[in-house]
Enzyme design. Structure first.
Site, PDB file in Angstrom:
ATOM      1  N   GLY A  28       0.808  -1.208   0.000  1.00 50.83           N
ATOM      2  CA  GLY A  28       0.000   0.000   0.000  1.00 50.83           C
ATOM      3  C   GLY A  28       0.841   1.258   0.000  1.00 50.83           C
ATOM      4  O   GLY A  28       2.072   1.217   0.153  1.00 50.83           O
ATOM      5  N   SER A  29       0.176   2.393  -0.147  1.00 55.18           N
ATOM      6  CA  SER A  29       0.876   3.672  -0.305  1.00 55.18           C
ATOM      7  C   SER A  29       1.651   4.081   0.940  1.00 55.18           C
ATOM      8  O   SER A  29       2.740   4.665   0.831  1.00 55.18           O
ATOM      9  CB  SER A  29      -0.128   4.769  -0.678  1.00 55.18           C
ATOM     10  OG  SER A  29      -1.150   4.877   0.303  1.00 55.18           O
ATOM     11  N   THR A  30       1.131   3.777   2.136  1.00 51.84           N
ATOM     12  CA  THR A  30       1.848   4.145   3.362  1.00 51.84           C
ATOM     13  C   THR A  30       3.084   3.276   3.540  1.00 51.84           C
ATOM     14  O   THR A  30       4.132   3.757   3.984  1.00 51.84           O
ATOM     15  CB  THR A  30       0.925   4.032   4.589  1.00 51.84           C
ATOM     16  OG1 THR A  30      -0.309   4.699   4.317  1.00 51.84           O
ATOM     17  CG2 THR A  30       1.563   4.691   5.805  1.00 51.84           C
ATOM     18  N   GLY A  97      -6.777  -5.066   2.808  1.00 53.56           N
ATOM     19  CA  GLY A  97      -6.860  -5.845   1.582  1.00 53.56           C
ATOM     20  C   GLY A  97      -7.352  -5.071   0.386  1.00 53.56           C
ATOM     21  O   GLY A  97      -7.660  -5.655  -0.653  1.00 53.56           O
ATOM     22  N   GLY A  98      -7.404  -3.740   0.524  1.00 56.19           N
ATOM     23  CA  GLY A  98      -7.809  -2.925  -0.613  1.00 56.19           C
ATOM     24  C   GLY A  98      -6.889  -3.081  -1.808  1.00 56.19           C
ATOM     25  O   GLY A  98      -7.299  -2.900  -2.955  1.00 56.19           O
ATOM     26  N   GLU A 105      -0.279 -10.733   3.439  1.00 50.68           N
ATOM     27  CA  GLU A 105      -0.094  -9.784   4.539  1.00 50.68           C
ATOM     28  C   GLU A 105      -0.389 -10.456   5.870  1.00 50.68           C
ATOM     29  O   GLU A 105       0.367 -10.320   6.832  1.00 50.68           O
ATOM     30  CB  GLU A 105      -1.008  -8.574   4.345  1.00 50.68           C
ATOM     31  CG  GLU A 105      -0.592  -7.660   3.211  1.00 50.68           C
ATOM     32  CD  GLU A 105      -1.626  -6.590   2.913  1.00 50.68           C
ATOM     33  OE1 GLU A 105      -1.255  -5.593   2.274  1.00 50.68           O
ATOM     34  OE2 GLU A 105      -2.798  -6.757   3.300  1.00 50.68           O
TER      35      GLU A 105
END
Length: 224
Positions: A28-30, A97-98, A105
């Site tokens: 993810g982006s973070t 889970g997007g 994960e």
């Protein structure tokens, strides 16, 4: 320089990394921001670590940044896992889970000695459910699995990428289940897991050791 909340949370998370660690890398982006911060610290301090990535996207970025990677074939134990989230509540329960990497994960986060979630303040909520729960399912007979998921009172959508069905890194499908509001996340997770054809849900229960949340530049450390 003004940093985003994601960058602030990522910078704090890097402080927990020690020389010689095996790091579980979420997605993810973070988490991408975390990887940038980790690579910078490795260059500056000559920090020696290895990472196990949960997704192919994280694997590609880590490789580009020069972060050494490994697998469970070499290391079965993970010292620390750093991951993002789509939602986090007061109990530190998550919906994740997007990005479609929820199974890998969860595998990494479960075996990690310490699991730290990093997030912006908008991900912190009172009750889970505003974000649809991703459920990874076997492609065979997914329509029947979807019908059984709907019996739990959710609206379902088979995840698509433009005109094609989204396929996870494990070659499975994902059905996004919109419950609006989840009263008992633990019971819901258990019930969904009992459906034949369901591989895993995006509900993460009793797994998080620490959450680093940055909201409008203010940092909060949440622990159980």
């Amino acid at each position: 320089m003004e940093y985003s909340d994601k960058q602030i949370a990522a910078q704090e998370a890097v402080r927990y990394i020690k020389d010689g660690m095996v790091i579980g890398i979420g997605s993810g982006s973070t988490v991408n921001e975390f990887l940038y911060c980790l690579a910078a610290r490795m260059r500056k301090e000559r920090l020696q670590v290895v990472g196990i990535p949960a997704s192919k996207k994280s694997e590609r970025l880590a490789t580009e940044l020069g972060i050494p990677l490994t697998t469970f074939a070499t290391y079965q134990n993970v010292d620390i896992a750093i991951d993002g989230t789509d939602e986090i509540d007061d109990q530190l329960y998550l919906v994740k889970g997007g990005g479609g990497s929820l199974v890998r994960e969860k595998m990494i986060d479960l075996v990690a000695e310490t699991f730290i979630v990093i997030a912006s303040g908008k991900k912190k909520i009172k009750k889970l459910g505003s974000f649809p729960v991703p459920v990874e399912v076997v492609p065979f007979g997914w329509q029947a699995t979807e019908q059984r998921l709907q019996q739990f009172g959710c609206q379902t959508n088979l995840r698509m990428v433009e005109e094609d069905i989204f396929v996870s890194d494990n070659q499975n499908y994902i059905i996004d289940c919109d419950f609006k509001e989840i009263d008992d996340a633990e019971a819901l997770h258990r019930s969904l897991k009992q459906i034949v054809g369901v591989i895993e849900t995006g509900i993460f229960i009793n797994m998080v050791d620490k959450a680093i949340v940055a909201d409008n530049g203010e940092l909060s450390i949440l622990e159980k």
